[in-house]
Design a protein around this motif. Structure first.
Motif, PDB file in Angstrom:
ATOM      1  N   ALA A  39       9.388   3.081   6.040  1.00 12.72           N
ATOM      2  CA  ALA A  39       9.824   2.070   5.074  1.00 12.72           C
ATOM      3  C   ALA A  39       8.787   0.965   4.924  1.00 12.72           C
ATOM      4  O   ALA A  39       8.519   0.505   3.807  1.00 12.72           O
ATOM      5  CB  ALA A  39      11.171   1.495   5.489  1.00 12.72           C
ATOM      6  N   ALA A  40       8.184   0.530   6.018  1.00 13.87           N
ATOM      7  CA  ALA A  40       7.163  -0.528   5.953  1.00 13.87           C
ATOM      8  C   ALA A  40       5.948  -0.076   5.144  1.00 13.87           C
ATOM      9  O   ALA A  40       5.370  -0.862   4.390  1.00 13.87           O
ATOM     10  CB  ALA A  40       6.740  -0.936   7.362  1.00 13.87           C
ATOM     11  N   GLN A  41       5.563   1.181   5.283  1.00 17.59           N
ATOM     12  CA  GLN A  41       4.428   1.701   4.509  1.00 17.59           C
ATOM     13  C   GLN A  41       4.779   1.777   3.019  1.00 17.59           C
ATOM     14  O   GLN A  41       3.950   1.438   2.171  1.00 17.59           O
ATOM     15  CB  GLN A  41       4.030   3.082   5.035  1.00 17.59           C
ATOM     16  N   LEU A  42       5.983   2.211   2.712  1.00 15.47           N
ATOM     17  CA  LEU A  42       6.414   2.246   1.312  1.00 15.47           C
ATOM     18  C   LEU A  42       6.459   0.838   0.724  1.00 15.47           C
ATOM     19  O   LEU A  42       6.067   0.630  -0.431  1.00 15.47           O
ATOM     20  CB  LEU A  42       7.781   2.919   1.191  1.00 15.47           C
ATOM     21  N   ASN A  43       6.908  -0.123   1.504  1.00 17.55           N
ATOM     22  CA  ASN A  43       6.929  -1.514   1.042  1.00 17.55           C
ATOM     23  C   ASN A  43       5.523  -2.008   0.749  1.00 17.55           C
ATOM     24  O   ASN A  43       5.289  -2.692  -0.245  1.00 17.55           O
ATOM     25  CB  ASN A  43       7.609  -2.416   2.070  1.00 17.55           C
ATOM     26  N   THR A  44       4.570  -1.679   1.614  1.00 12.25           N
ATOM     27  CA  THR A  44       3.174  -2.085   1.410  1.00 12.25           C
ATOM     28  C   THR A  44       2.618  -1.480   0.128  1.00 12.25           C
ATOM     29  O   THR A  44       1.946  -2.157  -0.653  1.00 12.25           O
ATOM     30  CB  THR A  44       2.313  -1.680   2.619  1.00 12.25           C
ATOM     31  N   MET A  45       2.907  -0.203  -0.091  1.00 13.90           N
ATOM     32  CA  MET A  45       2.435   0.450  -1.315  1.00 13.90           C
ATOM     33  C   MET A  45       3.062  -0.201  -2.555  1.00 13.90           C
ATOM     34  O   MET A  45       2.382  -0.441  -3.553  1.00 13.90           O
ATOM     35  CB  MET A  45       2.759   1.940  -1.284  1.00 13.90           C
ATOM     36  N   ALA A  46       4.352  -0.498  -2.484  1.00 15.78           N
ATOM     37  CA  ALA A  46       5.033  -1.123  -3.621  1.00 15.78           C
ATOM     38  C   ALA A  46       4.469  -2.512  -3.891  1.00 15.78           C
ATOM     39  O   ALA A  46       4.270  -2.890  -5.054  1.00 15.78           O
ATOM     40  CB  ALA A  46       6.531  -1.195  -3.355  1.00 15.78           C
ATOM     41  N   THR A  75       9.954  14.938  -0.112  1.00 18.51           N
ATOM     42  CA  THR A  75       9.712  14.820   1.328  1.00 18.51           C
ATOM     43  C   THR A  75       8.535  13.915   1.659  1.00 18.51           C
ATOM     44  O   THR A  75       8.493  13.345   2.740  1.00 18.51           O
ATOM     45  CB  THR A  75       9.479  16.212   1.942  1.00 18.51           C
ATOM     46  N   ARG A  76       7.580  13.762   0.759  1.00 16.79           N
ATOM     47  CA  ARG A  76       6.439  12.886   1.057  1.00 16.79           C
ATOM     48  C   ARG A  76       6.870  11.426   1.208  1.00 16.79           C
ATOM     49  O   ARG A  76       6.327  10.716   2.018  1.00 16.79           O
ATOM     50  CB  ARG A  76       5.351  13.018  -0.001  1.00 16.79           C
ATOM     51  N   THR A  77       7.821  10.988   0.411  1.00 14.21           N
ATOM     52  CA  THR A  77       8.257   9.600   0.549  1.00 14.21           C
ATOM     53  C   THR A  77       9.347   9.438   1.596  1.00 14.21           C
ATOM     54  O   THR A  77       9.492   8.366   2.166  1.00 14.21           O
ATOM     55  CB  THR A  77       8.769   9.022  -0.789  1.00 14.21           C
ATOM     56  N   THR A  78      10.103  10.489   1.847  1.00 10.55           N
ATOM     57  CA  THR A  78      11.203  10.348   2.812  1.00 10.55           C
ATOM     58  C   THR A  78      10.792  10.686   4.237  1.00 10.55           C
ATOM     59  O   THR A  78      11.379  10.164   5.178  1.00 10.55           O
ATOM     60  CB  THR A  78      12.403  11.229   2.410  1.00 10.55           C
ATOM     61  N   ARG A  79       9.798  11.550   4.423  1.00  8.30           N
ATOM     62  CA  ARG A  79       9.405  11.954   5.781  1.00  8.30           C
ATOM     63  C   ARG A  79       7.996  11.512   6.173  1.00  8.30           C
ATOM     64  O   ARG A  79       7.740  11.232   7.337  1.00  8.30           O
ATOM     65  CB  ARG A  79       9.497  13.477   5.916  1.00  8.30           C
ATOM     66  N   LEU A  80       7.088  11.464   5.213  1.00 10.09           N
ATOM     67  CA  LEU A  80       5.691  11.168   5.523  1.00 10.09           C
ATOM     68  C   LEU A  80       5.437   9.679   5.728  1.00 10.09           C
ATOM     69  O   LEU A  80       4.606   9.296   6.544  1.00 10.09           O
ATOM     70  CB  LEU A  80       4.793  11.715   4.403  1.00 10.09           C
ATOM     71  N   PHE A  81       6.167   8.822   4.992  1.00 14.51           N
ATOM     72  CA  PHE A  81       5.925   7.382   5.073  1.00 14.51           C
ATOM     73  C   PHE A  81       7.122   6.651   5.653  1.00 14.51           C
ATOM     74  O   PHE A  81       8.268   6.968   5.336  1.00 14.51           O
ATOM     75  CB  PHE A  81       5.631   6.809   3.679  1.00 14.51           C
TER      76      PHE A  81
END
Length: 166
Positions: free
Chosen positions: A28-35, A20-26
């Motif tokens: 897509a743009a934030q996940l891309n930035t982290m990646a 849930t932390r990756t699917t609800r907390l962040f």
């Protein structure tokens, strides 16, 4: 639980029931930035599959260091080669014959690493060599042998680019 030359991108991860932390907390743009900063993200598909989004290391200076598979494969190769060289340390004096034996031992180990040990689609740990194995007495530290190996390592197939031309 995978071979060193296998990438983990899009590989399912067992043992978890939700991410849930990756699917609800962040977003897509934030996940891309982290990646883009070199963070390996484990996420969950809409159907519930938990998987590695992209297997990355924190050194994202180029593909050889950013792809985690490349670094784990190289580490594994270095352990194999160092184990083979350990048999020579402390037992012999440095002679032309010993230097050649060390070189041949490295070539034999690389030959073994070029064999497919898993799936034919995955391929071997080492594809070939860039040049020959250089082996000589160290020019400054005379009590050691200097070996230089430049293996050709496989790259993971993280994406397939499709062009449809009409």
């Amino acid at each position: 639980s995978v071979l060193p030359q296998q990438g983990l991108t899009r590989v399912e991860v067992a043992g978890f029931d939700a991410m849930t932390r990756t699917t609800r907390l962040f977003a897509a743009a934030q996940l891309n930035t982290m990646a883009e900063a070199g963070m390996m993200i484990v996420t969950q598909s809409p159907t519930g599959q938990i998987y590695v989004r992209h297997s990355l290391s924190t050194d994202n200076s180029d593909i050889n260091t950013s792809e985690l598979m490349r670094t784990t494969n190289l580490d594994s190769i270095s352990y194999v080669l160092l184990a083979r060289l350990a048999n020579f340390q402390g037992k012999y004096n440095i002679t032309d014959r010993l230097v050649e034996l060390v070189r041949l031992t490295i070539l034999e180990a690389i030959s073994g690493l070029r064999m497919v040990t898993g799936s034919q689609m995955l391929g071997p740990q080492v594809l070939g060599l860039n040049g020959d194995v250089a082996c000589m007495q160290h020019p400054i530290h005379r009590d050691r042998i200097l070996v230089t190996v430049r293996p050709q390592l496989p790259y993971p197939n993280n994406n397939t680019e499709l062009h449809i031309v009409v």
